[in-house]
Scaffold this motif. Structure first.
Motif, PDB file in Angstrom:
ATOM      1  N   CYS A 439       0.840  -1.201   0.000  1.00 29.08           N
ATOM      2  CA  CYS A 439       0.000   0.000   0.000  1.00 29.08           C
ATOM      3  C   CYS A 439       0.870   1.244   0.000  1.00 29.08           C
ATOM      4  N   ASP A 440       0.995   1.898  -1.142  1.00 26.97           N
ATOM      5  CA  ASP A 440       1.796   3.106  -1.263  1.00 26.97           C
ATOM      6  C   ASP A 440       0.887   4.261  -1.630  1.00 26.97           C
ATOM      7  N   VAL A 441       0.429   4.994  -0.624  1.00 29.06           N
ATOM      8  CA  VAL A 441      -0.537   6.046  -0.891  1.00 29.06           C
ATOM      9  C   VAL A 441       0.081   7.240  -1.594  1.00 29.06           C
ATOM     10  N   THR A 442       1.403   7.263  -1.723  1.00 27.82           N
ATOM     11  CA  THR A 442       2.020   8.369  -2.453  1.00 27.82           C
ATOM     12  C   THR A 442       1.820   8.215  -3.956  1.00 27.82           C
ATOM     13  N   SER A 443       1.508   7.003  -4.412  1.00 25.23           N
ATOM     14  CA  SER A 443       1.329   6.792  -5.847  1.00 25.23           C
ATOM     15  C   SER A 443       0.032   6.058  -6.161  1.00 25.23           C
ATOM     16  N   ASN A 444      -0.565   5.449  -5.165  1.00 22.44           N
ATOM     17  CA  ASN A 444      -1.749   4.641  -5.407  1.00 22.44           C
ATOM     18  C   ASN A 444      -2.659   4.755  -4.194  1.00 22.44           C
ATOM     19  N   PHE A 445      -3.892   5.171  -4.399  1.00 22.36           N
ATOM     20  CA  PHE A 445      -4.781   5.386  -3.266  1.00 22.36           C
ATOM     21  C   PHE A 445      -5.092   4.060  -2.591  1.00 22.36           C
ATOM     22  N   CYS A 446      -4.887   4.040  -1.289  1.00 23.13           N
ATOM     23  CA  CYS A 446      -4.975   2.792  -0.554  1.00 23.13           C
ATOM     24  C   CYS A 446      -5.116   3.092   0.932  1.00 23.13           C
ATOM     25  N   GLY A 554     -12.026   2.924   6.025  1.00 23.96           N
ATOM     26  CA  GLY A 554     -10.947   2.861   5.044  1.00 23.96           C
ATOM     27  C   GLY A 554     -11.339   3.454   3.711  1.00 23.96           C
ATOM     28  N   ILE A 555     -12.581   3.220   3.294  1.00 25.49           N
ATOM     29  CA  ILE A 555     -13.071   3.796   2.039  1.00 25.49           C
ATOM     30  C   ILE A 555     -13.121   5.319   2.151  1.00 25.49           C
ATOM     31  N   GLU A 556     -13.658   5.793   3.280  1.00 26.43           N
ATOM     32  CA  GLU A 556     -13.781   7.236   3.484  1.00 26.43           C
ATOM     33  C   GLU A 556     -12.409   7.917   3.578  1.00 26.43           C
ATOM     34  N   GLU A 557     -11.446   7.240   4.200  1.00 25.93           N
ATOM     35  CA  GLU A 557     -10.145   7.825   4.495  1.00 25.93           C
ATOM     36  C   GLU A 557      -9.449   8.352   3.250  1.00 25.93           C
ATOM     37  N   ASN A 558      -9.533   7.615   2.163  1.00 24.23           N
ATOM     38  CA  ASN A 558      -8.896   8.038   0.916  1.00 24.23           C
ATOM     39  C   ASN A 558      -9.882   8.124  -0.242  1.00 24.23           C
ATOM     40  N   ASN A 559     -11.173   8.216   0.087  1.00 22.96           N
ATOM     41  CA  ASN A 559     -12.207   8.357  -0.944  1.00 22.96           C
ATOM     42  C   ASN A 559     -12.044   7.280  -2.010  1.00 22.96           C
TER      43      ASN A 559
END
Length: 940
Positions: A439-446, A554-559
């Motif tokens: 899970c790399d939220v800097t490049s992929n929403f997760c 989790g869904i809400e956290e990163n839309n």
């Protein structure tokens, strides 16, 4: 009933003589009858039998159908009277509430309570109230049933009162099945028989089984040759009260089927292709009739699957003829031998029987599909006709994701968590097909989610709901057994549903459970997470229940763009679950496959679903069953005894159902304390004189909407938000949020439903500059621009306008009101104070429902809309030239804050004289009430 054409004949079945109105005899005078489509012959018989000297049906109406011009545009009005009415509880409860309210009203007008009774058989199946609160465990069925009875006790008490108070009304109790499957497997007669007074005495008369249903998927019954379609609760109530339904003689599209489905292709894949083709062809307001040599080997269940989804391809109905396959299904489903004989003899006597020698009928237009060309597919992410070949699904979702996330930015909270726990995240279990992904939220929403004390990566495309549900597919043994075999093969390799997937199995009848248990496939489904959760329409109507709190967070956290895969017929925005943006329809076997994969961001034709116990990749092709294996299990494990056992005491119900107490009275004792059942205000202040259709002066625009606004957008459905007007109302009445239940379960309370009208979380009022949800601007006085408006909930604005004594208008785009036959989409509209709805075009059922509630339907001239007239929603509208509904057009004058005006013509969409009468009276119920009260007063 008269016989002005002298065509009555008789036939004898099992020692009984039946009269019938012979179409072959009438064809001697009108030879074109022999070339009529099957469905038009049923319409013709209906008119012939109900001819009454022209009061509703006259000689000219019968001749118009007998001489039907298949190429002509619909113009001739006829009055159709169904043989019976089928209701489900979401739409059925408010219908019975209206009948109870009508009893009060007719007494006040001088009539008698007993006058308000169904005139024709009316059958309600309680199937929409169960929710998937508990899943993935052995006791899910029992716990969900317990919760269902706790939530719905008031409603069930009311239905108990109704079944004893009303004649011609029966109730199929909860936990029996889905209304359309129960209708197909048990309620449908195919040919009716009733004692009829012919003027010279009573005689036993046979006639086609025809049905109106308060659910748009009533069309499923077309699969067995019964002509029927979904109507709003208002139109159904009128039919129950003996009122024929006015309609224009339709065009009929002939759909020729040839060949056979390829290996591995299911009936679900077929129906998604049919939906796609017919939507492209354009069949709104038309009948569709299937014919061709492809029918010769098509099981009845496959036909029912195609017929079920007529609302998705936009047709009034999609019908199959009566033939030997239909007779075999009646025998398999345990129908009485004498009834089966009546169906066959009557169909053959009337020219309604189809076999290899049957000549093709005349059709308004034709389509052709070679069944061998159908491919495995899904439909989504928002509409049932958005068909996607399985091989293209990965690419399609990528495009969908790009559209849905174009303006999305990562949540700061998510980035902080990544930076703080970066090392730990790399160890979190992967959602993607590649086990090394992290899970790399800097490049992929997760988002990282905790499930049973373990962490998992939740990404875009995560399947959070996988539901084997809905009448469309759970009636079909081939796809249900296919799902069980996929589960068996997957379990043997050590695969199971991913932990973040909410799995559910909701069969359409207990017969399904019996054959899954007999084949031992129920055990296999349970091994991978699909436990029985209830008998009823669940996820498909939004009764999917809550997701795990960590999943929703989790869904809400990163839309995130989470996904649902379901074997349903509806996937409209906001319908399945408020946290799920991408919803896909698929066959039950594919539902299982996507639960195993845990994501729709995968190419199932080339990428593995997971790994077996030895670490070897497992592909979809490795676990997909053969058609021969499926057919063998069907042949050896499904028999008539299953149907006899499950339907032998169908009206008796469970001990929970029979323990419910109800009042014994002709008038219902309304309780002010109830938050489920209230006496609706439709008849307040009603007098014997109708109001007429006056011009509308100085109206405000309550909302301005774009294309494809469905009844799911308009009518309250799904969960009730605590901060919404409906939620605040319930809290003011002492109802805790945990006990809100759904909008559907509270359809008997107008206070809840009116507050929820136009309150869908995904609806977009174009006045609000892209803001989602049920909001609008309230404008004080006549001179205001958008920036002068006060933003508020649509309900709150409507109530302020009601205080101002200001009429309201709603503006919409094309296909306004498509979707389910939700009567509250019309009831809520009128109770908000809306006098007219002006759109690009209407879906058939919703326009009819608006008329039934006294709301004036209008359409823009071709090529015009709110935008071409430069309307922004702040204008004051006057609609003139209505001429009490007689005019085909009206003039709209839009006045802006600066005093400038825009004037244009619109079409008045009252299609028949009866529809004009309904609106003049303020709706069909008012029309019926006045006539019944007048009859009672005159008789006394």
């Amino acid at each position: 009933m008269s016989d002005i054409f002298n065509v009555k004949d008789t036939l004898t079945v099992a020692g009984k003589e039946y009269a019938y109105y012979s179409l072959p005899t009438l064809a001697k005078t009108y030879p074109h009858i022999e070339k009529l489509p099957f469905c038009m012959k049923i319409v013709l018989e209906n008119l012939l039998r109900n001819e009454d000297g022209g009061q509703s049906v006259g000689k000219e109406h019968i001749e118009a159908v007998a001489n039907w011009d298949e190429g002509a545009a619909p113009s001739q009005e006829i009055a159709f009277m169904p043989a019976r009415v089928v209701l489900q509880d979401f739409t059925g409860v408010p219908s019975v509430v209206d009948l109870a309210a009508m009893r009060d009203a007719v007494v006040k007008l001088g009539g008698k309570a007993e006058q308000i009774n169904p005139f024709i058989p009316s059958e309600l199946v309680v199937d929409h109230s169960v929710q998937v609160d508990v899943y993935g465990r052995e006791d899910a069925l029992d716990l969900n049933k317990k919760i269902e009875f706790q939530r719905n006790n008031e409603r069930y008490e009311f239905l108990h009162w109704g079944r004893q108070a009303f004649k011609n009304f029966v109730v199929v109790p909860p936990a029996t099945g889905i209304v359309h499957q129960v209708n197909l497997e048990y309620l449908a007669r195919v040919v009716m028989a009733a004692a009829v007074d012919n003027g010279d005495g009573v005689e036993l008369t046979a006639y086609p089984d025809t049905v109106f249903g308060t659910d748009s998927h009533t069309t499923m019954i077309n699969g067995i040759g019964v002509l029927g379609w979904g109507v709003g609760g208002i139109e159904a109530e009128a039919a129950m009260l003996g009122q024929p339904s006015s309609m224009l003689i339709p065009q009929v599209v002939g759909f020729e089927l040839t060949g056979q489905l390829s290996e591995g292709v299911t009936a679900t894949d077929l129906v998604l292709r049919v939906v796609e083709m017919l939507r492209a062809h354009g069949v709104v307001g038309k009948f569709v009739e299937f014919y061709g040599e492809g029918l010769n080997n098509m099981p009845l269940a496959d036909r029912a699957t195609i017929a079920n989804m007529a609302p998705e391809y936009g047709a009034t109905c999609g019908i199959f003829p009566i033939d030997q396959i239909a007779i075999e299904y009646l025998r398999l489903s345990g129908r009485d031998a004498a009834q089966i004989e009546l169906v066959e003899k009557y169909a053959k006597a009337q020219g309604l029987w189809h076999d290899a020698d049957t000549e093709d009928a005349c059709y308004s237009s034709k389509l052709h599909l070679d069944l061998a060309t159908v491919q495995t597919s899904l439909a989504g992410p928002k509409l049932p006709h958005q068909r996607i070949n399985l091989a293209d699904m990965h690419k399609s979702f990528s495009s969908t994701l790009e559209t849905m996330t174009k303006d999305r930015k990562a949540a700061i909270k998510g980035k902080d968590r990544f930076e703080e726990e970066g090392g730990k995240q790399a160890q979190a279990k992967s959602l993607a097909a590649e086990p090394s992904a992290f899970c790399d939220v800097t490049s992929n929403f997760c988002s990282i989610v905790d499930i049973n004390d373990e962490e998992y990566n939740l990404r875009d495309g995560a399947v959070v709901i996988a539901a084997i549900t809905s009448c469309t597919n759970t009636s079909n043994p081939a796809v249900m057994i296919g799902a069980g075999l996929v589960a068996r093969n997957a379990a043997a390799k050590g695969l199971t549903a991913k932990p973040w997937v909410k799995t559910s199995l909701a069969p359409g009848s207990k017969v399904v459970t019996d054959y899954l248990e007999k084949t031992k496939l129920m055990d296999e489904l349970e091994k991978i997470g699909f436990y029985l959760v209830g008998y009823g329409c669940t996820t498909c109507i939004g009764n999917s229940g809550p997701l795990l709190e960590s999943i929703e967070k989790g869904i809400e956290e990163n839309n995130l763009v989470a996904a649902a895969v379901l074997s349903g017929n509806r996937n409209f925005e906001g319908r399945i679950h408020s946290h799920v943006k991408a919803n896909y329809l698929a066959s039950p076997p594919l539902v299982v496959a996507y639960a195993l994969a845990g994501t729709v961001d995968i190419d199932m034709t080339t990428q593995p679903l997971g790994q077996d116990r030895e670490g070897n990749d497992v592909f979809l092709k490795d676990i997909w069953p053969t058609s021969a294996e499926i057919n063998e299990l069907i042949a050896n494990n499904i028999d008539a005894e299953m149907f006899h056992k499950n339907y032998g005491e169908v009206f008796n119900g469970s001990k929970e159902w029979n323990a419910i107490a109800s009042p014994d009275s002709q008038l219902y004792p309304w309780s002010e304390a109830s938050t489920y059942i209230q006496n609706p205000p439709f008849f307040e202040g009603m007098t014997m004189e109708p109001e007429g259709i006056p011009d509308i002066e100085n109206a405000r625009i309550l909302g301005m909407f774009g294309d494809s606004i469905t009844t799911d957008h308009i009518s309250p459905a799904g969960n009730i938000d605590a901060d919404s007007p409906a939620g605040l109302y319930l809290q003011s009445r002492g109802v805790m949020e945990a006990d809100f239940n759904s909008y559907g379960s509270r359809r008997g309370n107008d206070a809840v439903m009116t507050r929820g009208t136009f309150a869908n979380i995904r609806i977009k009022n174009l006045m609000m500059d892209g803001k989602e949800g049920g909001y609008t601007y309230y404008f004080k006085g006549d001179k205001a621009t958008l920036k002068d408006g006060k933003q508020m909930a649509i309900y709150d604005a409507a109530m302020k306008y009601k205080e101002d004594k200001r009429p309201l208008v709603v503006l919409g785009g094309d296909e306004y009101g498509s979707g389910s036959s939700r009567d509250w989409a019309a009831k809520g509209t009128i109770l908000l104070g809306v006098k007219a709805v002006l759109t690009g075009s209407f879906e058939r059922i919703h326009r009819s429902n608006l008329v039934g509630m006294g709301v004036l339907p209008l359409t823009f001239k071709e090529g015009e809309n709110a935008q071409t007239h430069k309307l922004d929603g702040s204008e004051v509208l006057s609609i003139t030239g209505l001429n009490n509904g007689e005019s085909k057009t009206a003039t709209v004058t839009a006045t802006r804050a600066d005093g400038s005006t825009e004037t244009f013509e619109v079409n008045v969409m009252l299609q028949t004289p009866k529809e004009r009468e309904y609106v003049r009276h303020g709706g069909v119920l008012h029309y019926v009430l006045r006539h019944l009260a007048s009859d009672s007063i005159n008789a006394s």
